[in-house]
Enzyme design. Structure first.
Site, PDB file in Angstrom:
ATOM      1  N   HIS A 345       0.810  -1.212   0.000  1.00  0.00           N
ATOM      2  CA  HIS A 345       0.000   0.000   0.000  1.00  0.00           C
ATOM      3  C   HIS A 345       0.845   1.265   0.000  1.00  0.00           C
ATOM      4  O   HIS A 345       0.560   2.228  -0.711  1.00  0.00           O
ATOM      5  CB  HIS A 345      -0.940  -0.019   1.199  1.00  0.00           C
ATOM      6  N   ASP A 612       7.316 -15.256 -18.718  1.00  0.00           N
ATOM      7  CA  ASP A 612       6.966 -16.656 -18.451  1.00  0.00           C
ATOM      8  C   ASP A 612       7.463 -17.584 -19.555  1.00  0.00           C
ATOM      9  O   ASP A 612       7.943 -18.690 -19.280  1.00  0.00           O
ATOM     10  CB  ASP A 612       5.453 -16.807 -18.281  1.00  0.00           C
ATOM     11  N   CYS A 659       5.016  -8.277 -24.682  1.00  0.00           N
ATOM     12  CA  CYS A 659       4.975  -7.507 -23.434  1.00  0.00           C
ATOM     13  C   CYS A 659       5.760  -8.289 -22.386  1.00  0.00           C
ATOM     14  O   CYS A 659       5.434  -9.420 -22.064  1.00  0.00           O
ATOM     15  CB  CYS A 659       3.544  -7.246 -22.975  1.00  0.00           C
TER      16      CYS A 659
END
Length: 734
Positions: A345, A612, A659
């Protein structure tokens, strides 16, 4: 009274009040060794001589885990370790508690008896309370100089630490230690009802300050940072938290001591938790507890900024997002966190405020002193504490050079990315939060090539409702205007586990397990809700949907049926629909490399997820530091796979984008364009450097160079070296 005498008297009083034959205090030194500082009952010659490492023996086990041990037969415990110099072999029963201060273990307090017995809960509670007092003595330096070893923390020498880049930028300044904790001087109450009333009044004031924070005018009215602050409002009303504090007060503590005890207990219990969501919740509670103690002591939850230097760099183990807003923005130059993650946060709010952040800087709080010179590099995660003059001068020049380069990149912002030999390249940006969207204009991106929808889920306390999702997606499309946006459907699972998602399996290989489209197809309600929100948000516009982790074409067909069902549902009830719906797939599983033609024919576009795809092709966990740099993304096998994909896309006229991290590195971006991948999506900060390299490059010449190397059987690192030589020879800025 001398510190040693005071400590000796304390252990004697504890032994008498608990009818214990032994009471000992072990302090945790800066070098990670637990040293016996005082004892009654053990051999007095062992004081300052008896030592244990963290995790060694019962005392080391307590310190390492920050959890108490209550044993009737201590010597039968598997962690028991006999220290002959202490003479403790006579004693069987054992009660040890960690000495905690603000959740940090400073030592261990132990009582022992010869008789076999289990100490009661009241005795354990009393010992924990006394441990708080001893913790104050250790933390405030009352025990300094007692150790015969003379080991002290060196607070003068330069220290460099390689952490994690969390928010872009470089900050040079001086340390401000984030110490929101109030020193509790009065531990025991004389009027329980009065202390309960003080707690209630402070809680009411705390809730009002959170409401005021949400009403601040210097923060954007929309965005994830607003959602983060809304969670504080919820936590401030948490009944369980309040009840535990009230119980501590009823057990005899003051309101401040009760707040601190609950805070320390919670942090100690969660110290070993690795789940990022749970750790973030702990940081939220820590923030609230610190603010509540300031309310109790001074009636003011925001006492910072009065003596803040003009070039403050906050150094903290971690901090809540609301705490960051207590500091004046115009005096902040950066933040260094021992913990922290991209979705923490405080990091989300720091990015919204444009503050550089480096995380993972273990031990930096202990090594820092307020006012120390410090450099935080949010570009690569480096932190330099008390830097040498040459390091400081190098970073000052780096800041000036960065400013000049940024000015150059701004001048290129509106230029189309066309290479020196006329190759047109589309440069898009990756995003996932509303705070990223202003960078669309600032970076000169031609659109959003990857919008990670899961980040909204990762920062939320519960599943975002359909209305909240729709608002986010509509805001993204409005910010993009007529520029394309590609939304990736929910990619959770693997290393992105949502704790509020029930029945999530405990997997040995989560990256290869129940994640992304696999999870979405097994839980179609999730996908339907998201797709419905996306369709409604894109009413009157084009909607580009991308499916992650596709392994076989049947998954695309199954997802398409779910999507079309939602299209029909919305149409039947008169809702507006997108003018066009484009469905794409991510190529990140190597199996698709052997079905490229059918893949290109079955979707409207394809995006290569290079992160990946690379790790799966090389069976190399990209998060593993031991092998992170072992394999080269420009290795011949990987480049051949990328070239084959580009050729298949060209045969079928299917738009292709890559990407991933390699798209944002100029040398690798040039190689991708030379292979025929002319649409790249990257972080906004990378667009300027990549565009500058493309404008200067002769892509045709580079293509010939790479093709020759691929066809002549170049070794793994030959191509990278050849491209580097090409770049240097042609004076291409990288």
């Amino acid at each position: 009274m001398a510190p040693q005498d005071r400590l000796d008297r304390i252990v004697g009083q504890i032994a008498r009040s608990m009818v214990a034959e032994v009471c000992s205090v072990y302090a945790l030194r800066a070098d990670g060794v637990l040293e016996l500082y005082a004892t009654v009952g053990l051999n007095p010659k062992a004081v300052h001589q008896s030592q244990l490492r963290l995790g060694q023996g019962l005392v080391g086990t307590i310190a390492a885990g920050s959890r108490p041990l209550n044993l009737s037969e201590a010597q039968k415990h598997p962690a028991f370790e006999y220290l002959p110099e202490t003479g403790e072999e006579l004693y069987n029963s054992f009660l040890g508690v960690p000495i905690l201060r603000a959740g940090r273990t400073l030592g261990v307090l132990v009582v022992q008896n010869e008789a076999h017995r289990v100490y009661g809960e009241d005795e354990a509670e009393a010992l924990e309370t006394v441990a708080m007092v001893i913790g104050e003595m250790i933390a405030t330096g009352d025990l300094t100089g007692l150790s015969s070893t003379g080991i002290e923390l060196d607070l003068a020498k330069p220290v460099s630490h390689h952490g994690k880049p969390l928010s872009d930028g470089i900050g040079l300044g001086h340390v401000v230690l984030h110490e929101p904790r109030v020193v509790v001087t009065e531990l025991f109450n004389e009027d329980t009802d009065a202390e309960l009333a003080r707690l209630g009044k402070a809680l009411s004031s705390l809730r009002l300050t959170i409401d005021d924070m949400l009403a601040r005018g210097d923060m954007a009215l929309e965005g994830e940072h607003r959602d983060v602050l809304e969670t504080y409002r919820m936590f401030a009303h948490d009944k369980g938290w309040v009840q535990r504090m009230e119980e501590a007060i009823r057990n005899g503590l003051t309101a401040e001591a009760g707040v601190e005890k609950v805070q320390s207990d919670m942090r100690a219990r969660l110290a070993s938790v690795t789940d990022p969501y749970l750790r973030e919740r702990m940081n939220d509670f820590d923030d609230l507890a610190n603010r509540l103690m300031r309310q109790l002591v001074s009636g003011d939850a925001a006492q910072r900024g009065k003596t803040l230097p003009d070039d403050a760099i906050i150094v903290a183990r971690n901090m809540g997002a609301a705490e960051l807003l207590d500091y004046p923005r115009d005096q902040l130059r950066g933040i260094v966190l021992e913990e922290g993650a991209p979705t923490s946060h405080v990091v989300i709010v720091a990015r919204a405020m444009g503050i550089p952040v480096a995380g993972g800087a273990k031990g930096m709080v202990a090594m820092s002193d307020s006012g120390d010179a410090i450099i935080v590099d949010g570009l690569d995660g480096h932190v330099h504490l008390r830097p040498q003059p040459d390091v400081e001068a190098a970073y000052a020049e780096k800041v000036r050079f960065r400013a000049r380069r940024q000015a150059e990149y701004r001048e290129l912002r509106d230029r189309v990315a066309v290479s020196a030999d006329g190759q047109r390249v589309t440069l898009l940006m990756n995003a996932g939060l509303l705070v990223d969207l202003p960078q669309l204009d600032q970076s000169g991106a031609e659109g959003i090539g990857l919008f990670r929808t899961e980040l909204q889920f990762m920062i939320a306390a519960t599943f975002p409702r359909a209305e909240a999702q729709e608002r986010l997606y509509r805001s993204v499309l409005e910010a993009a205007g007529d520029r394309p946006v590609t939304f990736r459907t929910l990619d959770i699972g693997g290393d992105k586990v949502l704790p509020y998602f029930r029945n999530a399996p405990d997997e040995e290989n989560p990256a290869l397990g129940w994640r992304a489209v696999r999870l979405a197809l097994d839980r179609p309600g999730l996908l339907r809700t998201q797709v419905r929100a996306l369709l409604k948000a894109a009413s009157g516009r084009q909607l580009r949907l991308m499916l992650p982790m596709i392994t076989e074409l049947a998954e695309i067909d199954q997802a398409r049926r779910i999507i079309m069902r939602e299209v029909k549902h919305l149409s039947r009830f008169g809702h507006g629909l997108p003018l066009a719906l484009r469905l794409g797939a991510m190529l990140e599983v190597p199996s698709l490399l052997f079905d490229l033609d059918r893949l290109m024919a079955s979707v409207d576009f394809v995006s290569i997820g290079s992160n990946d795809l690379f790790q799966f092709m090389h069976a190399a966990d990209r998060g593993n530091a031991l092998i992170g740099g072992r394999f080269d993304t420009l290795s011949p096998p990987f480049l051949r796979a990328l070239r084959a994909t580009a050729q298949a896309a060209e045969r079928h006229g299917t738009p292709l984008t890559l990407c991933g991290e390699m798209a944002g590195r100029p040398i690798e971006a040039l190689a991708l364009v030379a292979l025929g991948i002319t649409s790249l999506s990257m972080s906004p900060a990378a667009i300027g450097p990549v565009k500058a390299a493309i404008l200067k490059a002769d892509i045709g010449a580079l293509r010939s160079l790479i093709t020759a190397r691929l066809e002549t059987g170049a070794t793994d690192h030959d191509i990278h070296a050849a491209i580097r030589e090409f770049v240097d020879t042609n004076a291409i800025p990288v």
